[in-house]
Design a protein around this motif. Structure first.
Motif, PDB file in Angstrom:
ATOM      1  N   UNK A  13       0.858  -1.188   0.000  1.00 48.43           N
ATOM      2  CA  UNK A  13       0.000   0.000   0.000  1.00 48.43           C
ATOM      3  C   UNK A  13       0.894   1.238   0.000  1.00 48.43           C
ATOM      4  N   UNK A  14       0.511   2.186  -0.833  1.00 42.68           N
ATOM      5  CA  UNK A  14       1.231   3.457  -0.926  1.00 42.68           C
ATOM      6  C   UNK A  14       0.252   4.588  -0.690  1.00 42.68           C
ATOM      7  N   UNK A  15       0.743   5.665  -0.126  1.00 39.68           N
ATOM      8  CA  UNK A  15      -0.061   6.865  -0.039  1.00 39.68           C
ATOM      9  C   UNK A  15      -0.099   7.537  -1.399  1.00 39.68           C
ATOM     10  N   UNK A  16      -1.213   8.173  -1.701  1.00 40.00           N
ATOM     11  CA  UNK A  16      -1.364   8.896  -2.959  1.00 40.00           C
ATOM     12  C   UNK A  16      -0.767  10.291  -2.772  1.00 40.00           C
ATOM     13  N   UNK A  17       0.231  10.620  -3.576  1.00 39.40           N
ATOM     14  CA  UNK A  17       0.909  11.913  -3.460  1.00 39.40           C
ATOM     15  C   UNK A  17      -0.057  13.082  -3.672  1.00 39.40           C
ATOM     16  N   UNK A  18      -1.089  12.891  -4.490  1.00 38.97           N
ATOM     17  CA  UNK A  18      -2.022  13.983  -4.779  1.00 38.97           C
ATOM     18  C   UNK A  18      -3.114  14.125  -3.717  1.00 38.97           C
ATOM     19  N   UNK A  19      -3.308  13.101  -2.887  1.00 39.34           N
ATOM     20  CA  UNK A  19      -4.336  13.143  -1.843  1.00 39.34           C
ATOM     21  C   UNK A  19      -3.899  12.231  -0.707  1.00 39.34           C
ATOM     22  N   UNK A  20      -3.405  12.822   0.344  1.00 40.54           N
ATOM     23  CA  UNK A  20      -2.836  12.032   1.453  1.00 40.54           C
ATOM     24  C   UNK A  20      -3.860  11.163   2.182  1.00 40.54           C
ATOM     25  N   UNK A  21      -5.139  11.414   1.967  1.00 38.89           N
ATOM     26  CA  UNK A  21      -6.166  10.588   2.608  1.00 38.89           C
ATOM     27  C   UNK A  21      -6.342   9.254   1.887  1.00 38.89           C
ATOM     28  N   UNK A  22      -5.817   9.157   0.678  1.00 36.83           N
ATOM     29  CA  UNK A  22      -6.021   7.987  -0.174  1.00 36.83           C
ATOM     30  C   UNK A  22      -4.841   7.034  -0.075  1.00 36.83           C
ATOM     31  N   UNK A  23      -5.170   5.750   0.018  1.00 36.60           N
ATOM     32  CA  UNK A  23      -4.155   4.702  -0.034  1.00 36.60           C
ATOM     33  C   UNK A  23      -4.381   3.891  -1.292  1.00 36.60           C
ATOM     34  N   UNK A  24      -3.296   3.663  -2.018  1.00 37.36           N
ATOM     35  CA  UNK A  24      -3.358   2.884  -3.250  1.00 37.36           C
ATOM     36  C   UNK A  24      -2.724   1.517  -3.033  1.00 37.36           C
ATOM     37  N   UNK A  75     -10.551  -9.181 -34.011  1.00 40.11           N
ATOM     38  CA  UNK A  75     -11.848  -9.139 -33.329  1.00 40.11           C
ATOM     39  C   UNK A  75     -11.717  -9.620 -31.885  1.00 40.11           C
ATOM     40  N   UNK A  76     -10.928 -10.650 -31.651  1.00 40.27           N
ATOM     41  CA  UNK A  76     -10.736 -11.156 -30.287  1.00 40.27           C
ATOM     42  C   UNK A  76     -10.036 -10.119 -29.413  1.00 40.27           C
ATOM     43  N   UNK A  77      -9.040  -9.444 -29.957  1.00 40.83           N
ATOM     44  CA  UNK A  77      -8.345  -8.390 -29.200  1.00 40.83           C
ATOM     45  C   UNK A  77      -9.305  -7.242 -28.891  1.00 40.83           C
ATOM     46  N   UNK A  78     -10.146  -6.894 -29.846  1.00 43.01           N
ATOM     47  CA  UNK A  78     -11.120  -5.829 -29.619  1.00 43.01           C
ATOM     48  C   UNK A  78     -12.119  -6.236 -28.540  1.00 43.01           C
ATOM     49  N   UNK A  79     -12.566  -7.489 -28.572  1.00 41.48           N
ATOM     50  CA  UNK A  79     -13.462  -7.983 -27.517  1.00 41.48           C
ATOM     51  C   UNK A  79     -12.812  -7.854 -26.146  1.00 41.48           C
ATOM     52  N   UNK A  80     -11.540  -8.207 -26.055  1.00 45.08           N
ATOM     53  CA  UNK A  80     -10.824  -8.109 -24.776  1.00 45.08           C
ATOM     54  C   UNK A  80     -10.759  -6.655 -24.311  1.00 45.08           C
ATOM     55  N   UNK A  81     -10.506  -5.735 -25.238  1.00 48.86           N
ATOM     56  CA  UNK A  81     -10.472  -4.311 -24.883  1.00 48.86           C
ATOM     57  C   UNK A  81     -11.832  -3.832 -24.390  1.00 48.86           C
ATOM     58  N   UNK A  82     -12.888  -4.222 -25.097  1.00 48.44           N
ATOM     59  CA  UNK A  82     -14.238  -3.813 -24.696  1.00 48.44           C
ATOM     60  C   UNK A  82     -14.590  -4.363 -23.323  1.00 48.44           C
ATOM     61  N   UNK A  83     -14.257  -5.622 -23.085  1.00 49.97           N
ATOM     62  CA  UNK A  83     -14.563  -6.240 -21.783  1.00 49.97           C
ATOM     63  C   UNK A  83     -13.790  -5.538 -20.691  1.00 49.97           C
ATOM     64  N   UNK A  84     -12.543  -5.224 -20.929  1.00 45.98           N
ATOM     65  CA  UNK A  84     -11.721  -4.545 -19.934  1.00 45.98           C
ATOM     66  C   UNK A  84     -12.279  -3.163 -19.616  1.00 45.98           C
ATOM     67  N   UNK A  85     -12.694  -2.428 -20.639  1.00 46.96           N
ATOM     68  CA  UNK A  85     -13.279  -1.100 -20.426  1.00 46.96           C
ATOM     69  C   UNK A  85     -14.571  -1.194 -19.626  1.00 46.96           C
ATOM     70  N   UNK A  86     -15.421  -2.162 -19.960  1.00 49.11           N
ATOM     71  CA  UNK A  86     -16.685  -2.324 -19.250  1.00 49.11           C
ATOM     72  C   UNK A  86     -16.453  -2.686 -17.795  1.00 49.11           C
ATOM     73  N   UNK A  87     -15.510  -3.577 -17.569  1.00 51.96           N
ATOM     74  CA  UNK A  87     -15.295  -4.146 -16.240  1.00 51.96           C
ATOM     75  C   UNK A  87     -14.487  -3.223 -15.337  1.00 51.96           C
ATOM     76  N   UNK A  88     -13.435  -2.634 -15.870  1.00 42.68           N
ATOM     77  CA  UNK A  88     -12.501  -1.900 -15.017  1.00 42.68           C
ATOM     78  C   UNK A  88     -12.775  -0.417 -14.939  1.00 42.68           C
ATOM     79  N   UNK A  89     -13.458   0.130 -15.920  1.00 42.28           N
ATOM     80  CA  UNK A  89     -13.718   1.556 -15.883  1.00 42.28           C
ATOM     81  C   UNK A  89     -12.413   2.338 -15.929  1.00 42.28           C
ATOM     82  N   UNK A  90     -12.469   3.619 -15.645  1.00 48.81           N
ATOM     83  CA  UNK A  90     -11.261   4.448 -15.714  1.00 48.81           C
ATOM     84  C   UNK A  90     -10.299   4.115 -14.596  1.00 48.81           C
ATOM     85  N   UNK A  91      -9.023   4.231 -14.891  1.00 48.30           N
ATOM     86  CA  UNK A  91      -7.994   4.011 -13.861  1.00 48.30           C
ATOM     87  C   UNK A  91      -7.842   5.278 -13.036  1.00 48.30           C
ATOM     88  N   UNK A  92      -7.337   5.090 -11.847  1.00 45.28           N
ATOM     89  CA  UNK A  92      -7.152   6.246 -10.948  1.00 45.28           C
ATOM     90  C   UNK A  92      -5.822   6.891 -11.186  1.00 45.28           C
TER      91      UNK A  92
END
Length: 148
Positions: free
Chosen positions: A77-88, A131-148
């Motif tokens: 676990x690391x502290x977030x440099x931009x927000x000390x209340x957050x642990x990553x 097409x398989x690579x595109x499916x993997x990208x779509x699934x990842x976007x749906x599942x993981x959403x934006x990264x922090x």
């Protein structure tokens, strides 16, 4: 074959293949733990609440899982440099090595199966790769959403 019938048949085939692939992997940790490590490998450090949402577990369950993986040396676990209340939660080198080893085991298992296919079947899979690579990208976007 209608588009609906085709998508249903493809979906069933991919789901069945994925299910059997998961069963072939080493069972040295829970699927949720392994999936969490893979998510961290793909997306980088994440908040526990984000990981819980991505992996479909409660925040307290993810907190306990992260604690176990931290004790095993796979994450830290690391502290977030931009927000000390957050642990990553971040992968350690041991965690990254585990993900690479597990991924390679899966690749090796599929290579052995693909070697049993005919030349025409291999060519069909090669043609389907974009097409398989595109499916993997779509699934990842749906599942993981934006990264922090």
């Amino acid at each position: 074959m209608s588009r609906h019938d085709a998508t249903a048949a493809i979906g069933a085939a991919l789901y069945g293949l994925a299910t059997r692939a998961v069963r072939r992997l080493p069972r040295d940790m829970s699927l949720t733990s392994a999936a969490t490590l893979a998510t961290l490998d793909r997306t980088g450090p994440r908040r526990i609440t984000d990981l819980a949402a991505v992996e479909g577990v409660t925040q307290p369950a993810m907190t306990a899982l992260v604690r176990v993986m931290e004790e095993s040396g796979l994450v830290e676990r690391w502290g977030d440099a931009s927000d000390r209340r957050v642990t990553l939660v971040c992968l350690t080198e041991a965690g990254a090595a585990y993900v690479r080893t597990r991924r390679q085991a899966g690749v090796d298992a599929f290579e052995q199966l693909i070697d049993k296919l005919t030349g025409d079947e291999v060519e069909a899979l090669v043609a389907a790769l974009p097409a398989l690579k595109h499916l993997a990208e779509l699934e990842s976007q749906d599942r993981e959403g934006p990264t922090q």
